[in-house]
Design a protein around this motif. Structure first.
Motif, mmCIF file in Angstrom:
data_model
loop_
_atom_site.group_PDB
_atom_site.id
_atom_site.type_symbol
_atom_site.label_atom_id
_atom_site.label_comp_id
_atom_site.label_asym_id
_atom_site.label_seq_id
_atom_site.Cartn_x
_atom_site.Cartn_y
_atom_site.Cartn_z
ATOM 1 N N ARG A 51 16.931 32.182 56.935
ATOM 2 C CA ARG A 51 16.814 31.219 57.862
ATOM 3 C C ARG A 51 14.912 31.571 58.451
ATOM 4 N NH1 ARG A 51 21.523 28.687 60.712
ATOM 5 N NH2 ARG A 51 23.604 28.924 59.450
ATOM 6 N N ARG A 76 6.733 25.617 55.024
ATOM 7 C CA ARG A 76 6.434 24.468 54.618
ATOM 8 C C ARG A 76 8.193 23.278 54.125
ATOM 9 N NH1 ARG A 76 1.052 25.381 53.448
ATOM 10 N NH2 ARG A 76 1.940 25.555 51.072
ATOM 11 N N ALA A 77 7.921 24.396 52.966
ATOM 12 C CA ALA A 77 9.000 23.392 52.501
ATOM 13 C C ALA A 77 10.205 23.460 53.141
ATOM 14 C CB ALA A 77 10.336 24.104 51.212
ATOM 15 N N TRP A 78 10.536 24.563 53.901
ATOM 16 C CA TRP A 78 11.604 24.579 55.239
ATOM 17 C C TRP A 78 11.767 23.035 56.375
ATOM 18 C CZ3 TRP A 78 11.327 26.202 60.741
ATOM 19 C CH2 TRP A 78 12.588 26.202 61.660
ATOM 20 N N ARG A 79 10.725 23.530 56.844
ATOM 21 C CA ARG A 79 10.143 21.742 57.560
ATOM 22 C C ARG A 79 10.358 20.750 56.990
ATOM 23 N NH1 ARG A 79 9.759 22.132 62.547
ATOM 24 N NH2 ARG A 79 8.662 24.433 63.287
ATOM 25 N N GLU A 80 10.037 20.588 55.778
ATOM 26 C CA GLU A 80 10.202 19.248 54.751
ATOM 27 C C GLU A 80 12.086 19.014 54.994
ATOM 28 O OE1 GLU A 80 7.931 19.496 51.410
ATOM 29 O OE2 GLU A 80 6.244 19.078 52.545
ATOM 30 N N SER A 81 12.748 20.002 54.516
ATOM 31 C CA SER A 81 13.707 19.515 54.222
ATOM 32 C C SER A 81 14.946 19.530 56.234
ATOM 33 C CB SER A 81 14.475 21.201 53.875
ATOM 34 O OG SER A 81 14.484 22.091 55.549
ATOM 35 N N LEU A 82 14.355 19.623 56.931
ATOM 36 C CA LEU A 82 14.850 19.692 58.214
ATOM 37 C C LEU A 82 14.418 17.885 58.581
ATOM 38 C CD1 LEU A 82 14.031 22.511 60.385
ATOM 39 C CD2 LEU A 82 15.786 22.402 59.432
#
Ligand code: ATP
Ligand code: MG
Length: 622
Positions: free
Chosen positions: A576, A615-621
């Motif tokens: 995470r 970035r990918a994680w931010r977008e998934s949130l």
């Protein structure tokens, strides 16, 4: 029936009805070879077990010796009664017969009392040996390194300390008594026969040679059979333990039928081995009786001829016949002894093999002290110096690895699955030693630190967050056994676990193995955190230790982690990315190498892998 010990393919031939599935079961425990036992290790183990009890063994043997003499005196008294007592009785001299009667009574009662004394003494020797042995197996297995336990399943350890120890019990409790009894009977009866009549005695003694050869043949054949049997029962236990440990996936993926089939194969294999052992024993019994009967027939015929020709007294022949019957009675008992002996020898060999294992991460002969910690912060510097590591020859997981983590720094390690993050953690906690290079704690090689000091200094919390049977409070206190209840509660509160623990039926005194004490995976992780906080190590390693926490829970844990990690050197492995943000430094690992190294902000701002992941994680949130 074949007596093959190469299990597996042979099984199909041994199952004429074809009721078993073909081939070996999945994850066949026989695929893993048993540990090799060094030459002489079995004998050395037996000596070390019995050595301290030498005096008691000698006394018990002497008691048994006297008891046997009392038992063997019977026929001699009968001979005396017939040849001297009866003629004297005719002459109204009652003395000899009365003496014989009294002697007989004394011998009978004495033999009984001595037998009781022997059984008691033997039972206590037995008990001490088995306590010692089982304790040794437990202590030794516990001290062996993680790498050993990853190879040798817990099921086999259970088998070693149950069925294998049990077979030694059988040998010591009954077998040994049988052996001493048998040897003494053989010796005393042979001497008695020789004394009564040289010729008859000589035939008896001569019959021992074929018996001896028979025993040797049996022993050489049986040792493999019994060893195979011991492996076979271990296979059954391994399958049992593995299935029940994994009962959730077993049921979730409907593995029951496949497991039933696998188990049937193992179960049957064990029974076949058992059958082999019985058959081996039966061959011996038949052979030995044949020898005995032949010898008895020869002696009786020859004795009768000599009585008829007047060179042998009838009383002597009567006593000789009584003795002869007694001489070969012990042969069946000898078979029982050999049975338990073979079984125990096979078991003891396997135990000796286990006890001969040395930890892959040995305790240093001359441990070094860590320098005194800096007073303002508990952390210590960690360094990987030219480390290379492979679990097995060939498959290098860490190719030459260098890394320095200054005292007090929190490092987050990210990277794809199988990159070597947990391996890094295990090397730092010294569950393994590097194949090459050194891992240093404040400049001291981990290999030079006493285990106690190492475990105080470096603590690893993993995803499993294992709880031991006992209360929540005891589980937290594992971090520091002398902690007061207040300290335990403080640790739990700092982690944010106090609320859920207080809500349990018995609060901190709730037993985690009882109904109501069962707690969720996330709660288990919180308990593991509290344990680590209480242990207060210089270096804390968290391997996916927050993976079971939900997002609101994770916020709380984020705060808790700030508390736990404060001032400490920490390595946090996390999938995470929210966890990563609290780190001072981020390492991105691929194929055992560090491909990015920087502050979280620095890496996020850059163009590397971590920036992409973030970035990918931010977008998934969103
Ligand atoms: N006990 C072991 N015996 C043999 N090989 C192992 C062992 N443990 C791990 N490996 C191998 O070492 C490599 C690195 O494993 P490691 O557990 O360090 O990965 P990781 O980065 O922690 O992965 P993940 O993110 O999935 O936890 C993998 O290829 C794995 O197959
Ligand atoms: Mg891992």
């Amino acid at each position: 029936m074949t007596t093959t010990t190469t299990d597996g393919p042979a099984l199909a031939d041994e199952d004429p009805k074809g009721t078993q599935p073909q081939g070996a079961p999945h994850g066949d425990p026989f695929d893993q070879d048993d540990l090799p036992t060094p030459r002489g290790a079995t004998r050395a183990l037996l000596v070390s077990l019995l050595g301290p009890l030498r005096a008691r063994v000698v006394v018990a043997s002497l008691v048994l010796l006297v008891q046997q003499v009392a038992v063997q005196a019977g026929p001699l008294l009968v001979a005396y009664a017939i040849d001297s007592g009866v003629p004297a009785f005719r002459d109204h001299d009652y003395g000899p017969l009365i003496a014989v009667g009294v002697g007989y009574a004394v011998c009978s009662v004495g033999a009984g009392v001595l037998q009781y004394a022997f059984i008691r003494a033997a039972a206590r020797i037995n008990q001490d040996v088995l306590l010692d042995l089982r304790g040794r197996i437990f202590r030794h297995a516990q001290a062996l390194s993680v790498d050993f336990h990853e190879r040798y399943t817990s099921g086999r350890l259970i088998s070693r300390s149950t069925t294998d120890v049990e077979s030694l019990r059988e040998l010591l409790s009954e077998g040994l008594q049988e052996l001493i009894g048998v040897v003494l009977s053989f010796v005393s009866i042979s001497l008695m026969l020789l004394w009564l009549d040289l010729g008859i005695g000589a035939i008896a003694v001569a019959s021992f040679l074929p018996l001896y050869l028979l025993v040797r043949l049996y022993r050489s054949r049986a040792s493999q059979t019994y060893s195979a049997r011991s492996s076979a029962i271990a296979g059954v236990i391994v399958k049992f333990a593995e299935t029940m440990n994994g009962i959730r996936p077993v049921q979730a993926f409907r593995r029951e039928r496949a497991n039933d089939a696998d188990f049937a194969v193992l179960n049957r294999r064990h029974e076949l081995r058992n059958g082999d052992a019985l058959l081996e024993m039966a061959r011996y019994v038949v052979g030995s009786r044949l020898v005995a009967n032949t010898a008895v027939a020869a002696m009786v015929l020859w004795g009768a001829y000599r009585v008829a020709s007047g060179t042998l007294a009838l009383g002597v022949l009567a006593a000789a016949v009584l003795y002869l019957r007694r001489l070969y009675d012990p042969i069946d008992r000898l078979a029982m002894f050999l049975n338990s002996y073979q079984s125990a020898a096979a078991s003891l060999e396997k135990i000796a093999g286990l006890l001969a294992q040395t930890p892959a991460v040995p305790e240093p002969a001359a441990p070094k002290e860590l320098p005194a910690p800096a007073c303002d912060r508990p952390g210590r510097e960690v360094a990987f110096d030219g480390v290379r590591f492979a679990y097995r020859t060939g498959g290098e997981v860490l190719p030459r690895f260098d890394l320095t983590i200054p005292a007090g720094q929190t490092v987050a390690v990210v990277g794809s699955t199988g990159a070597g993050k947990s391996t890094l953690a295990k090397l730092l906690a010294r569950f393994y030693d590097p194949t090459e290079g050194r891992v240093l704690l404040d400049g001291t090689d981990l290999r030079d630190l006493a285990t106690a000091e190492l475990r105080r200094g470096v603590v690893m919390v993993t995803q499993e967050a294992f709880l031991f049977s006992g209360t929540i409070s005891e589980n937290i206190a594992i971090g520091r056994p002398d902690a007061t209840p207040e300290e335990i509660e403080q640790a739990a509160a700092a982690i944010g676990a106090h609320d859920f623990i207080s809500a349990l039926p018995d609060g901190y005194a709730t037993d985690v193995r009882k109904r109501g004490g069962r707690i969720s995976a996330g709660q288990r992780q919180l308990v593991a955190f509290a344990r680590a906080l209480l242990a207060d190590p210089a270096v804390l390693i968290l391997d996916e230790a927050t993976s079971s926490l939900d997002v609101p829970g994770e916020r709380a844990v984020q705060r808790a982690m700030d508390t736990v990690l404060h001032g400490r050197t920490a390595v946090v492995i996390a999938h995470r990315l929210s966890t990563v943000e609290i780190a001072d430094r981020v390492l991105v690992m691929e194929h055992g190498r560090i491909v990015e190294d920087g502050t979280p902000a620095g890496l996020i701002g850059g163009e590397g892998r971590f920036a992409g992941l973030h970035r990918a994680w931010r977008e998934s949130l969103a």
